[in-house]
Design a protein around this motif. Structure first.
Motif, mmCIF file in Angstrom:
data_model
loop_
_atom_site.group_PDB
_atom_site.id
_atom_site.type_symbol
_atom_site.label_atom_id
_atom_site.label_comp_id
_atom_site.label_asym_id
_atom_site.label_seq_id
_atom_site.Cartn_x
_atom_site.Cartn_y
_atom_site.Cartn_z
ATOM 1 N N GLU A 90 0.829 -1.209 0.000
ATOM 2 C CA GLU A 90 0.000 0.000 0.000
ATOM 3 C C GLU A 90 0.859 1.253 0.000
ATOM 4 O O GLU A 90 0.579 2.231 -0.706
ATOM 5 C CB GLU A 90 -0.931 0.007 1.214
ATOM 6 N N ALA A 94 1.366 4.298 -2.848
ATOM 7 C CA ALA A 94 1.255 5.723 -2.524
ATOM 8 C C ALA A 94 2.494 6.484 -2.997
ATOM 9 O O ALA A 94 2.385 7.600 -3.535
ATOM 10 C CB ALA A 94 1.058 5.896 -1.023
ATOM 11 N N ASN A 162 -0.664 7.240 2.453
ATOM 12 C CA ASN A 162 -1.336 6.025 2.902
ATOM 13 C C ASN A 162 -0.323 4.882 2.951
ATOM 14 O O ASN A 162 0.685 4.901 2.251
ATOM 15 C CB ASN A 162 -2.474 5.653 1.941
ATOM 16 N N ASP A 164 1.762 1.734 5.440
ATOM 17 C CA ASP A 164 2.661 1.708 6.596
ATOM 18 C C ASP A 164 4.078 1.316 6.215
ATOM 19 O O ASP A 164 4.311 0.574 5.254
ATOM 20 C CB ASP A 164 2.160 0.712 7.647
#
Length: 256
Positions: A90, A94, A162, A164
């Motif tokens: 993810e 981003a 967005n 981690d």
């Protein structure tokens, strides 16, 4: 036209951590690693993965070493990471979105998920633990602090990404403790050089405050057993910092 990305890292004796770290950023245009004098095969692993490897053993602190590492990068943007960190899919998406349509002058903050004794913490001040790691190479660089260095980007617009950044902060408690002690010593030496002092009362008020802040104000109780243990660890780290500063200011430490 999409901007080129340089992933930049500093390393020392990171052979066990490096493969997974490199795999998570293999999509970057280039990866630069500055080795600080490894005694294992960190450099060999990196070179085998196509990383541009350089060496500098004149250690002057984390900030200076990051500056040196960045000087070897050629991309439009820098993503600064550590060998015990991993980019999630993810977050990769981003970052690639930023490279496709960057905001001039902006720096990008990333939520870091910290691992502590078998658990990725969700509270305790350890999440989202946002760090600014993605930025324009020619515009920004790290300050020259000995420890707890940060990106020198005053007044720059900050955009939260967005996804981690997984941080394997504490896989092995003994190693983690040694690292914490080194950080505390470097912190105290830096403050001592600036003429700062600590009092006996200050040592204990800061220590107790660190415990209560982690456990209560930052929700450590919601992280279960690890939250309680981390509160003690943070208190211990704070105690070590201020006690070393107290000792340095009174000539009780050989490091003075």
């Amino acid at each position: 036209m999409s901007q080129r990305l340089s992933v930049v890292m500093i390393a020392k004796n990171a052979a066990d951590l490096l493969p997974d770290c490199l795999a998570s950023v293999a999509w970057a245009d280039e990866i630069v690693l500055l080795d600080s004098g490894s005694e294992d095969n960190t450099s060999e692993i990196a070179r085998a993965a196509g990383v541009k490897v350089y060496t500098n053993t004149d250690w002057q602190g984390y900030g200076v070493q990051r500056q040196r590492a960045q000087s070897y990068a050629t991309g439009d943007y820098v993503l600064m990471i550590d060998t015990d960190e991993r980019i999630t899919p993810e977050l990769q998406q981003a970052i690639q979105g930023v490279l496709a349509a960057p905001q001039s002058g902006a720096v990008y903050s990333i939520a870091r998920r910290n691992y502590f004794l078998g658990r990725f913490m969700r509270h305790s001040g350890w999440y989202p633990d946002r760090v600014m790691r993605l930025y324009e190479r020619e515009r920004y660089q790290y300050n020259d602090n000995l420890v707890h260095e940060s990106l020198a980007c005053d007044n720059a617009p900050v955009v939260a990404l967005n996804g981690d950044l997984l941080h394997l902060t504490c896989r092995d408690f003994a190693s983690f403790q040694r690292k914490q002690l080194n950080y505390a010593t470097a912190w105290a030496q830096e403050r001592h050089q600036r003429g700062k002092k600590a009092t006996l009362t200050g040592i204990f008020t800061h220590t107790i405050g660190a415990f209560l802040k982690t456990l209560l104000l930052r929700g450590g109780v919601l992280d279960g057993k690890q939250g309680w243990l981390l509160a003690v660890v943070n208190a211990q780290y704070t105690f070590n910092k201020y006690t070393e500063l107290w000792a340095l200011s009174r000539g009780y430490s050989e490091k003075a």
